[in-house]
Write an enzyme that holds these catalytic residues in place. Structure first.
Site, short mmCIF file in Angstrom:
data_model
loop_
_atom_site.label_atom_id
_atom_site.label_comp_id
_atom_site.label_asym_id
_atom_site.label_seq_id
_atom_site.Cartn_x
_atom_site.Cartn_y
_atom_site.Cartn_z
N HIS A 121 61.46 132.36 -16.23
CA HIS A 121 61.27 130.92 -16.26
C HIS A 121 61.11 130.39 -17.69
O HIS A 121 60.50 131.02 -18.55
CB HIS A 121 60.04 130.52 -15.43
N ASP A 122 61.72 129.24 -17.93
CA ASP A 122 61.56 128.48 -19.17
C ASP A 122 62.18 129.16 -20.40
O ASP A 122 61.91 128.75 -21.52
CB ASP A 122 60.08 128.18 -19.44
N GLY A 139 58.80 135.03 -19.61
CA GLY A 139 58.80 133.58 -19.61
C GLY A 139 58.72 132.97 -20.99
O GLY A 139 58.10 133.52 -21.90
#
Length: 262
Positions: A121-122, A139
Site C-alpha cells: 500500500h501507498d 508500505g
C-alpha cells in the site's frame, strides 16, 4: 468488442476498452478500468478501485487492487493506479493505498516487474524500473525512475530508492539509497556507482565525471553528510553540464527522512 474468455467473470460496471483481452477464469471487479491494448492473463484477479492504462501485459495469476495489508485499513475506497506498457509477471500482488498516506498506490510506465513481486500500500514506483523475482516493497516505499531492484530484495516501509540505483540480489534496504548508486548486502552497503547502467542510458563522460565526484564526496573522503552536501552543492560551477544530476542528488538528500545508506 473486447476479447473476453467466456469463463472470465467481468463485472458489468467495469470499464473495459474494446481492445482489451481477458483470459480464462480471470475476475474483474466493478471499479476496475482497463485501458486500450492491455491483456489480462488466466486466473488474474483485478479488484478494488484500480485503474490500469494502455498496452500493459499482465500474466496469469496476478492479484491487483486487493485491500492493503494494514490493520488500520477500514474499507475506505483507496486506489491502485498503473500506467502504460508495463509487464507484470506471474503471482505479483499490488495493493491499494491507505488514507494514512495519499490513498493511492501508483506504478508508472514501462516497468518490468518479474514474478512474485509484492508492491504494498501507498508505494510509488516510477518509470522504466526493473523489479526482479520476489522483490518486496513494504508500505509507503518510493522507487524512482530506472532503478533496478534485485531478486529477493526487501525494502523497508517508508524507504526511498533513488533514480538509476542498482540494488543487488537479496539486499536488505532499510535506509534511503541516493540516485546513481550500486548497493547490496545485509546489512546494506554502497559498493560504487551504477556506471554501466548510466552509460547505457546515454550519460555523457562529463556527466559521469560529476557523478563520480559526488560519489567520492559522499562515500570516499570521510566527510560528514553536511560537509559532503555543501561540497556537492558547489559542483555545478565546475560541471555545468551535470547541473540537473547534481540538483537531483541534492533534492534526494534534502528530503530523506530515514537517512541515507552510507
Amino acid at each position: 468488442m473486447s476479447t473476453i474468455h467466456p469463463t472470465a467473470l467481468v463485472d458489468a460496471a467495469a470499464q473495459i476498452d474494446a481492445s482489451v483481452t481477458i483470459g480464462p477464469y480471470a475476475v474483474i471487479g466493478p471499479h476496475v478500468v482497463l485501458g486500450a491494448g492491455t491483456t489480462v492473463g488466466a486466473h488474474c484477479v483485478i479488484e478494488g478501485h484500480t485503474t490500469i492504462g494502455r498496452d500493459n501485459r499482465i500474466f496469469q495469476f496476478a492479484s491487483l487492487g486487493a485491500a492493503p495489508q494494514d490493520k488500520k485499513y477500514a474499507g475506505e475506497p483507496t486506489r491502485l493506479v498503473i500506467g502504460d506498457r508495463n509487464t507484470i509477471r506471474e503471482f505479483c500482488t499490488f495493493n491499494t493505498g491507505t488514507v494514512q498516506d495519499q490513498s493511492v498506490t501508483r506504478i508508472g510506465d514501462d516497468n518490468w516487474v518479474m514474478a512474485y513481486v509484492h508492491i504494498a500500500h501507498d508505494c510509488v514506483v516510477g518509470n522504466q524500473t526493473i523489479l526482479a523475482n520476489n522483490a518486496t516493497l513494504a508500505g509507503h516505499v518510493q522507487v524512482d525512475d530506472y532503478a533496478i531492484i534485485g531478486g529477493l530484495t526487501g525494502i523497508h516501509q517508508f524507504t526511498k530508492v533513488g533514480a538509476h540505483v542498482m540494488a543487488g540480489f537479496a539486499s536488505h534496504i532499510s535506509q534511503d539509497v541516493p540516485p546513481f548508486m550500486m548497493v547490496d548486502g545485509n546489512p546494506l552497503a554502497v559498493r560504487g556507482l551504477n556506471l554501466e547502467g548510466l552509460r547505457r542510458r546515454g550519460f555523457s563522460p562529463e556527466r559521469l565525471a560529476a557523478i563520480k565526484q559526488m560519489h567520492r564526496l559522499l562515500y570516499r573522503q570521510g566527510l560528514t553528510l553536511e560537509a559532503a552536501h555543501s561540497a556537492i552543492a558547489a559542483l555545478p560551477a565546475a560541471h555545468p553540464e551535470a547541473a540537473a544530476d547534481i540538483a537531483q542528488l541534492l533534492a534526494f538528500l534534502d528530503t530523506s527522512a530515514r537517512g541515507i545508506a552510507r
